[in-house]
Design a protein around this motif. Structure first.
Motif, PDB file in Angstrom:
ATOM      1  N   THR A  21       2.041  13.699  11.939  1.00  0.00           N
ATOM      2  CA  THR A  21       2.714  12.694  11.115  1.00  0.00           C
ATOM      3  C   THR A  21       1.805  11.474  10.922  1.00  0.00           C
ATOM      4  N   ALA A  69      13.257   8.117   8.445  1.00  0.00           N
ATOM      5  CA  ALA A  69      11.911   7.813   8.891  1.00  0.00           C
ATOM      6  C   ALA A  69      10.933   7.914   7.753  1.00  0.00           C
ATOM      7  N   LEU A  70      11.303   8.642   6.759  1.00  0.00           N
ATOM      8  CA  LEU A  70      10.386   8.791   5.645  1.00  0.00           C
ATOM      9  C   LEU A  70      10.256   7.581   4.779  1.00  0.00           C
ATOM     10  N   SER A  71      11.258   6.873   4.766  1.00  0.00           N
ATOM     11  CA  SER A  71      11.185   5.906   3.721  1.00  0.00           C
ATOM     12  C   SER A  71      10.652   4.529   4.181  1.00  0.00           C
ATOM     13  N   ALA A  90      10.241   2.656   4.000  1.00  0.00           N
ATOM     14  CA  ALA A  90      10.393   1.479   4.874  1.00  0.00           C
ATOM     15  C   ALA A  90      10.393   0.067   4.261  1.00  0.00           C
ATOM     16  N   HIS A 113       0.859   9.952   7.378  1.00  0.00           N
ATOM     17  CA  HIS A 113       1.006   8.544   7.002  1.00  0.00           C
ATOM     18  C   HIS A 113      -0.327   7.955   6.530  1.00  0.00           C
ATOM     19  N   SER A 141       5.854   9.345  -3.289  1.00  0.00           N
ATOM     20  CA  SER A 141       4.815  10.204  -2.701  1.00  0.00           C
ATOM     21  C   SER A 141       5.083  11.645  -3.118  1.00  0.00           C
ATOM     22  N   TYR A 142       4.147  12.510  -2.775  1.00  0.00           N
ATOM     23  CA  TYR A 142       4.219  13.892  -3.259  1.00  0.00           C
ATOM     24  C   TYR A 142       5.542  14.565  -2.899  1.00  0.00           C
ATOM     25  N   GLY A 143       5.936  14.371  -1.645  1.00  0.00           N
ATOM     26  CA  GLY A 143       7.144  15.051  -1.175  1.00  0.00           C
ATOM     27  C   GLY A 143       8.423  14.574  -1.861  1.00  0.00           C
ATOM     28  N   ARG A 163      10.809  18.334   1.941  1.00  0.00           N
ATOM     29  CA  ARG A 163      10.459  17.097   2.609  1.00  0.00           C
ATOM     30  C   ARG A 163      11.374  16.842   3.802  1.00  0.00           C
ATOM     31  N   ASP A 183       6.347  -1.794   9.175  1.00  0.00           N
ATOM     32  CA  ASP A 183       7.215  -0.826   8.490  1.00  0.00           C
ATOM     33  C   ASP A 183       7.625   0.302   9.435  1.00  0.00           C
ATOM     34  N   THR A 189      11.524   1.329  10.574  1.00  0.00           N
ATOM     35  CA  THR A 189      12.113   2.670  10.566  1.00  0.00           C
ATOM     36  C   THR A 189      12.517   3.100  11.971  1.00  0.00           C
TER      37      THR A 189
HETATM   38  C1  HEM Z   1       6.079  11.714   6.227  1.00  0.00           C
HETATM   39  C2  HEM Z   1       8.277  10.498  10.348  1.00  0.00           C
HETATM   40  C3  HEM Z   1       7.805   5.821   9.208  1.00  0.00           C
HETATM   41  C4  HEM Z   1       6.676   7.176   4.695  1.00  0.00           C
HETATM   42  C5  HEM Z   1       6.629  11.773   7.472  1.00  0.00           C
HETATM   43  C6  HEM Z   1       6.789  12.970   8.225  1.00  0.00           C
HETATM   44  C7  HEM Z   1       7.454  12.635   9.360  1.00  0.00           C
HETATM   45  C8  HEM Z   1       7.669  11.207   9.351  1.00  0.00           C
HETATM   46  C9  HEM Z   1       7.890  13.585  10.465  1.00  0.00           C
HETATM   47  C10 HEM Z   1       6.294  14.350   7.829  1.00  0.00           C
HETATM   48  C11 HEM Z   1       7.129  14.973   6.792  1.00  0.00           C
HETATM   49  C12 HEM Z   1       6.359  15.502   5.621  1.00  0.00           C
HETATM   50  O1  HEM Z   1       5.180  15.821   5.743  1.00  0.00           O
HETATM   51  O2  HEM Z   1       6.952  15.586   4.547  1.00  0.00           O
HETATM   52  C13 HEM Z   1       8.296   9.110  10.422  1.00  0.00           C
HETATM   53  C14 HEM Z   1       8.778   8.343  11.554  1.00  0.00           C
HETATM   54  C15 HEM Z   1       8.620   7.027  11.246  1.00  0.00           C
HETATM   55  C16 HEM Z   1       8.071   6.971   9.915  1.00  0.00           C
HETATM   56  C17 HEM Z   1       9.381   8.959  12.818  1.00  0.00           C
HETATM   57  C18 HEM Z   1       8.931   5.807  12.051  1.00  0.00           C
HETATM   58  C19 HEM Z   1       9.429   5.793  13.271  1.00  0.00           C
HETATM   59  C20 HEM Z   1       7.521   5.787   7.863  1.00  0.00           C
HETATM   60  C21 HEM Z   1       7.471   4.608   7.068  1.00  0.00           C
HETATM   61  C22 HEM Z   1       7.168   4.994   5.788  1.00  0.00           C
HETATM   62  C23 HEM Z   1       7.001   6.416   5.794  1.00  0.00           C
HETATM   63  C24 HEM Z   1       7.710   3.224   7.588  1.00  0.00           C
HETATM   64  C25 HEM Z   1       6.999   4.195   4.531  1.00  0.00           C
HETATM   65  C26 HEM Z   1       7.017   2.914   4.425  1.00  0.00           C
HETATM   66  C27 HEM Z   1       6.398   8.521   4.729  1.00  0.00           C
HETATM   67  C28 HEM Z   1       5.995   9.298   3.582  1.00  0.00           C
HETATM   68  C29 HEM Z   1       5.806  10.611   4.034  1.00  0.00           C
HETATM   69  C30 HEM Z   1       6.120  10.599   5.437  1.00  0.00           C
HETATM   70  C31 HEM Z   1       5.836   8.775   2.179  1.00  0.00           C
HETATM   71  C32 HEM Z   1       5.470  11.893   3.286  1.00  0.00           C
HETATM   72  C33 HEM Z   1       4.294  12.091   2.501  1.00  0.00           C
HETATM   73  C34 HEM Z   1       4.386  13.335   1.613  1.00  0.00           C
HETATM   74  O3  HEM Z   1       4.349  14.447   2.131  1.00  0.00           O
HETATM   75  O4  HEM Z   1       4.547  13.198   0.427  1.00  0.00           O
HETATM   76  N1  HEM Z   1       7.142  10.713   8.179  1.00  0.00           N
HETATM   77  N2  HEM Z   1       7.882   8.249   9.457  1.00  0.00           N
HETATM   78  N3  HEM Z   1       7.226   6.869   7.064  1.00  0.00           N
HETATM   79  N4  HEM Z   1       6.469   9.330   5.823  1.00  0.00           N
HETATM   80 FE1  HEM Z   1       7.083   8.798   7.656  1.00  0.00          FE
END
Ligand code: HEM
Length: 405
Positions: free
Chosen positions: A194, A21-23, A24, A198, A155-157, A164, A225, A229
């Motif tokens: 979350t 989920a983190l990445s 898209a 985002h 990103s930072y994490g 992360r 995106d 995911t």
């Molecule tokens: C952070 C879930 C889609 C990029 C997070 C976090 C969660 C999460 C739980 C918090 C974790 C943290 O703070 O480190 C999801 C879910 C998604 C989704 C369930 C879709 C169903 C995406 C997509 C992208 C993305 C599409 C990028 C294209 C990121 C990034 C962070 C993040 C870069 C962390 C930022 C940081 O702390 O450095 N996501 N995500 N996520 N997500 Fe998502």
């Protein structure tokens, strides 16, 4: 013991799956036009605007302003105490954030608690498979979703993947809890936080020279995106269960879908992009997920970290993770990720996994080589060891910068 294993398997599933989920999404250029009709969505209607150009304006403006005003450290600290769905917001939050949170925490009118309860029931019965699939299918797939992989890496994490992963795992874990969306659950808070994260990423990543050098888009994490995911999680897991011939009665299938529909809404996705049925989900995934899969240096780096995440002993070893990834995601993706062929595990999985599942489902003792089946069972169970933050309070916080280099 079984409960313990289930909870933990879900956690690791959450860990890796949510990493997914983190990445898209792959090269935006290569992606076909958006033709999926809002008629197939939970809204049943909509403008049909291509979600590649839709983000989350309300959250984005708010978080950009919090960052500009230097209020994020204080907000993060205050929000650390906000953990359960019905809990009042902490005092001292800026009023614009408070207003946003009060509105963002409301479940959609179409949320159906009976279905969410059924989803828990399903998760409880299928926890081991779900955990494994979130990890091996969704988690590893996330590393070949280029936009996601680049966003996560830069990103930072991205510089501290363990931290992360544990944060991301929280969502994968919370969605499978009995009270996920009930007043005493935590899923609403997790989703809303979350959504803020985002929004922070949308503001910050465009300031990263490293991300800008490689990303085809100007602003990350569009609604398209997020749905990519989403499909790498929900749709992919369900497709694998079907392929493994795990019986899923319609009531379970619908309930599992519902829990992910509510999750998409709570993450800020417009209802017109959330599929109303699995058929619609499959059709949307074909359009938005399948064509974007592609290897990237960032994704391969993340995949390496995932492969090495477990203790290097027991059944949950890198070769078995690699073989399992190849088994569920296929040769094309495994080769992209430079996963070596495993002369023992690859054929073993192909031969014995289907009867292992069938026998498990029938509750019979496994025929044939008992050691192999024991190993599969152990593989499922040892997923538990991967998740290191048992019992620790995980706090999802708005980032304040990008990966430094
Ligand atoms: C952070 C879930 C889609 C990029 C997070 C976090 C969660 C999460 C739980 C918090 C974790 C943290 O703070 O480190 C999801 C879910 C998604 C989704 C369930 C879709 C169903 C995406 C997509 C992208 C993305 C599409 C990028 C294209 C990121 C990034 C962070 C993040 C870069 C962390 C930022 C940081 O702390 O450095 N996501 N995500 N996520 N997500 Fe998502």
């Amino acid at each position: 013991m079984e409960e313990h294993n289930r909870r933990n398997a879900l956690k690791i599933g959450g860990v890796l799956g949510a990493l997914g989920a983190l990445s898209a999404a792959g090269s935006a250029h290569a992606r076909p036009l958006w033709t999926w009709s809002p008629g197939g969505s939970v809204a049943g209607t909509g403008a049909g605007v291509d979600p590649r150009w839709v983000w989350d304006p309300e959250a984005d403006d708010l978080v950009a302003s919090l960052l500009d005003r230097g209020e994020v450290p204080r907000v993060n600290e205050l929000l650390r105490t906000w953990t359960t769905n019905s809990q009042p917001l902490p005092d001292g939050l800026p009023s614009d954030l408070r207003d946003f949170l009060e509105q963002a925490r409301a479940l959609p009118s179409w949320a159906d608690q009976a279905k969410l309860d059924q989803a828990y029931d399903f998760t409880e019965r299928r926890g081991l498979y779900l955990g494994l699939l979130y990890g091996m299918a969704s988690g590893m797939m996330s590393t070949v979703i280029p936009k996601e992989a680049r966003a996560v890496y830069h990103s930072y994490g991205g510089a501290n993947m363990k931290d992360r992963i544990s944060k991301t795992a929280k969502l994968g874990y919370d969605i499978g809890t009995r009270n996920a969306y009930r007043p005493d659950g935590e899923m609403i808070v997790t989703c809303v936080k979350t959504r803020l994260v985002h929004a922070g990423v949308r503001h910050l990543l465009p300031q990263s020279p490293h991300w800008n050098r490689v990303a085809p888009e100007d602003v990350p994490i569009s609604q398209a995106d997020i749905m990519v995911t989403w499909h790498s999680l929900a749709t992919t897991v369900r497709q694998n269960l079907v392929e493994w011939q795990v019986p899923i009665p319609p009531v379970d299938s619908e309930a599992y879908l519902h829990s992910w529909q509510v999750t998409a809404h709570m993450l800020g996705v417009d209802d017109e992009y959330i599929p109303a049925s699995w058929d619609e989900a499959d059709a949307q995934a074909k359009q938005v997920l399948d064509p974007v899969l592609e290897p990237t240096p960032e994704g391969n780096n993340l995949a390496q970290i995932l492969m090495n995440i477990g203790p290097d002993n027991g059944a949950f070893s890198e070769p078995l993770i690699g073989a399992f990834t190849r088994y569920v995601l296929g040769d094309r993706i495994a080769d992209w990720l430079l996963i070596p062929r495993e002369p023992v595990y690859d054929p073993m999985l192909r031969t014995f996994w289907p009867p292992f599942i069938a026998a498990r489902e029938l509750g019979v003792h496994f025929p044939g080589a008992p050691e192999t089946y024991w190993m599969f069972d152990e593989f499922l169970r040892q997923a538990v060891l991967l998740y290191l933050s048992e019992g620790e309070r995980i706090s999802i916080e708005i980032p304040q910068g990008n990966r430094p280099s």
